[in-house]
Motif scaffolding. Structure first.
Motif, PDB file in Angstrom:
ATOM      1  N   SER A 351      -6.169  41.415  -3.990  1.00 43.15           N
ATOM      2  CA  SER A 351      -5.370  42.083  -3.082  1.00 43.15           C
ATOM      3  C   SER A 351      -4.206  41.373  -2.738  1.00 43.15           C
ATOM      4  O   SER A 351      -3.049  41.895  -2.165  1.00 43.15           O
ATOM      5  CB  SER A 351      -6.231  41.814  -1.795  1.00 43.15           C
ATOM      6  N   THR A 354      -1.035  42.489  -3.902  1.00 43.70           N
ATOM      7  CA  THR A 354      -0.085  43.648  -3.341  1.00 43.70           C
ATOM      8  C   THR A 354       0.416  43.367  -2.021  1.00 43.70           C
ATOM      9  O   THR A 354       0.857  44.387  -1.192  1.00 43.70           O
ATOM     10  CB  THR A 354      -0.978  44.933  -3.262  1.00 43.70           C
ATOM     11  N   THR A 356       2.949  42.499   0.214  1.00 42.54           N
ATOM     12  CA  THR A 356       4.555  42.019   0.202  1.00 42.54           C
ATOM     13  C   THR A 356       4.806  41.128   1.294  1.00 42.54           C
ATOM     14  O   THR A 356       5.960  40.404   1.031  1.00 42.54           O
ATOM     15  CB  THR A 356       5.324  43.405   0.529  1.00 42.54           C
ATOM     16  N   HIS A 361       4.714  36.717  -3.287  1.00 46.84           N
ATOM     17  CA  HIS A 361       4.286  38.283  -3.902  1.00 46.84           C
ATOM     18  C   HIS A 361       4.792  38.830  -5.383  1.00 46.84           C
ATOM     19  O   HIS A 361       3.915  39.070  -6.104  1.00 46.84           O
ATOM     20  CB  HIS A 361       4.813  39.257  -3.017  1.00 46.84           C
ATOM     21  N   GLN A 365       2.285  39.375  -8.369  1.00 44.20           N
ATOM     22  CA  GLN A 365       2.420  40.617  -8.891  1.00 44.20           C
ATOM     23  C   GLN A 365       2.441  40.713 -10.673  1.00 44.20           C
ATOM     24  O   GLN A 365       1.864  41.378 -11.282  1.00 44.20           O
ATOM     25  CB  GLN A 365       3.237  41.373  -8.359  1.00 44.20           C
TER      26      GLN A 365
END
Length: 377
Positions: A351, A354, A356, A361, A365
């Motif tokens: 989680s 994702t 932002t 982040h 990612q």
């Protein structure tokens, strides 16, 4: 002879002119605060923050739910402020760690009494007996604990009660407090799908909850020896294999790194980030100086059968934030007398990849977890 535990520390304070003391407890190994003052519902969030910023611990004597509100206010005050400065990934990670350390220090300084029988002696306090027994054991002496830590024990107990579904096992596991919860599936799935050449014996080094040992056993490995140096992890792993009905195939040992003997397959999923751990819970993620990684690779050949295989499961997060390079990793592998025969990779699906709002982040990612297949040169 039983090994001596950590020294017992007591907190002393004065309340209504009466000197009082109680045992300091921290399941996460936090040091006892040097100064304690009793506070109640009349304190403001700003005053609480000022005192905590000076290193003063606040022993709550009022309503429990009001204490939670003050803690929430402290959380708001320790959130990182928006930063529009262009920074390198390494700088972003450094600032992230700084903020995490500051936040943890401030939040740890709001204290509550934990009385005999694991009862919080405050108005409107919840029943925390089961959760705190998991973390501290049965309380037989008046104690003081961090409210933030107590709330963490409640969350951990809820996870333990509900269980964590592991798709690779088609079952749930129930981690003990203080062990790394396998809420990320990437590394488990890699071990569940890597080519397996019918090993007779496998070692799972740093087993944690025992999830990887269980995956190996369910894939048909007749004997797995799982090790960990943390007693809570050993207890958790033993419960995992017992619940799954595979205790006859897995032996869990309390030891640092390797058990005696040799194995055809040796698996290790060490902490991924070579930085200082700020608590015992951090130790599952942070490996100062890559101690475990280097120790594992340096000693693995002495425990590997001829033509055996090593599976090293590692994220590239440390590489993305500039704490280690891929060349550094390959050098450690080469120096250990090992060579890479293949690698499996998994992109981040958790989680946080994702989220932002996370300052890291972009790193999360891009993160890739690899299972490096190694053999002797």
């Amino acid at each position: 002879m039983t090994a001596a535990g950590p020294p017992r520390e007591y907190l002393d304070w004065s309340e209504n002119g009466v000197s009082t003391s109680a045992l300091w407890r921290s399941a996460n190994g936090a040091p006892a605060p040097k100064r304690v003052v009793p506070v109640d519902d009349t304190i403001t969030a700003d005053a609480a923050y000022r005192l905590a910023s000076q290193g003063v611990a606040l022993l709550w004597t009022g309503d429990f739910q009001n204490a939670r509100q003050i803690l929430t206010a402290l959380e708001h005050r320790t959130r990182p402020r928006p930063d529009k400065t262009q920074r390198t990934t390494a700088e972003l990670f450094y600032r992230y760690r700084q903020n995490r350390s500051h936040r943890a220090r401030i939040l740890s300084l709001l204290l509550v009494p934990l009385e005999i029988g694991n009862i919080i002696g405050l108005r409107r306090a919840p029943d925390v007996v089961a959760a705190t027994v998991d973390a501290y054991g049965s309380i037989a002496e008046a104690s003081v604990v961090s409210l933030h830590e107590v709330l963490g024990t409640i969350g951990a107990h809820q996870w333990r009660t509900k269980g964590i579904r592991v798709a690779a096992l088609n079952a749930s596991i129930y981690p003990h407090y203080g062990t790394f919860f396998p809420v990320r599936s990437e590394y488990v799935d890699l071990v569940a799908t890597a080519p397996l050449a019918a090993p007779r014996v496998a070692f799972d080094i740093g087993t944690g909850t025992g999830v990887l040992a269980a995956v190996l056993a369910t894939r048909g490995v007749p004997r797995v020896i799982a090790t960990d140096l943390e007693p809570r992890a050993v207890a958790s792993a033993r419960e995992t294999v017992s619940r799954l009905g595979i205790s006859g195939r897995i032996e869990v040992q309390l030891t640092d790194l390797f058990p005696e003997g040799r194995a055809d397959l040796i698996v290790c999923n060490p902490p991924w980030i070579p930085a200082t751990a700020h608590s015992l819970l951090d130790a599952a993620v942070y490996d100062p100086g890559s101690r475990m990684l280097k120790g594992f690779l340096a000693g693995v050949i002495d425990h590997l059968e001829p033509n055996g295989e090593v599976w090293l499961v590692l994220s590239d997060f440390a590489e993305l934030v500039g704490l280690r390079t891929r060349a550094d990793l390959m050098t450690v592998i080469d120096t250990a007398g090992l060579r890479v025969i293949g690698a499996l990779e998994a992109a981040a699906v958790h989680s946080r990849a994702t989220d932002t709002s996370d300052p890291l982040h972009a790193v999360r990612q891009s993160e890739v977890t690899s299972l490096w297949r190694l053999r002797t040169k």
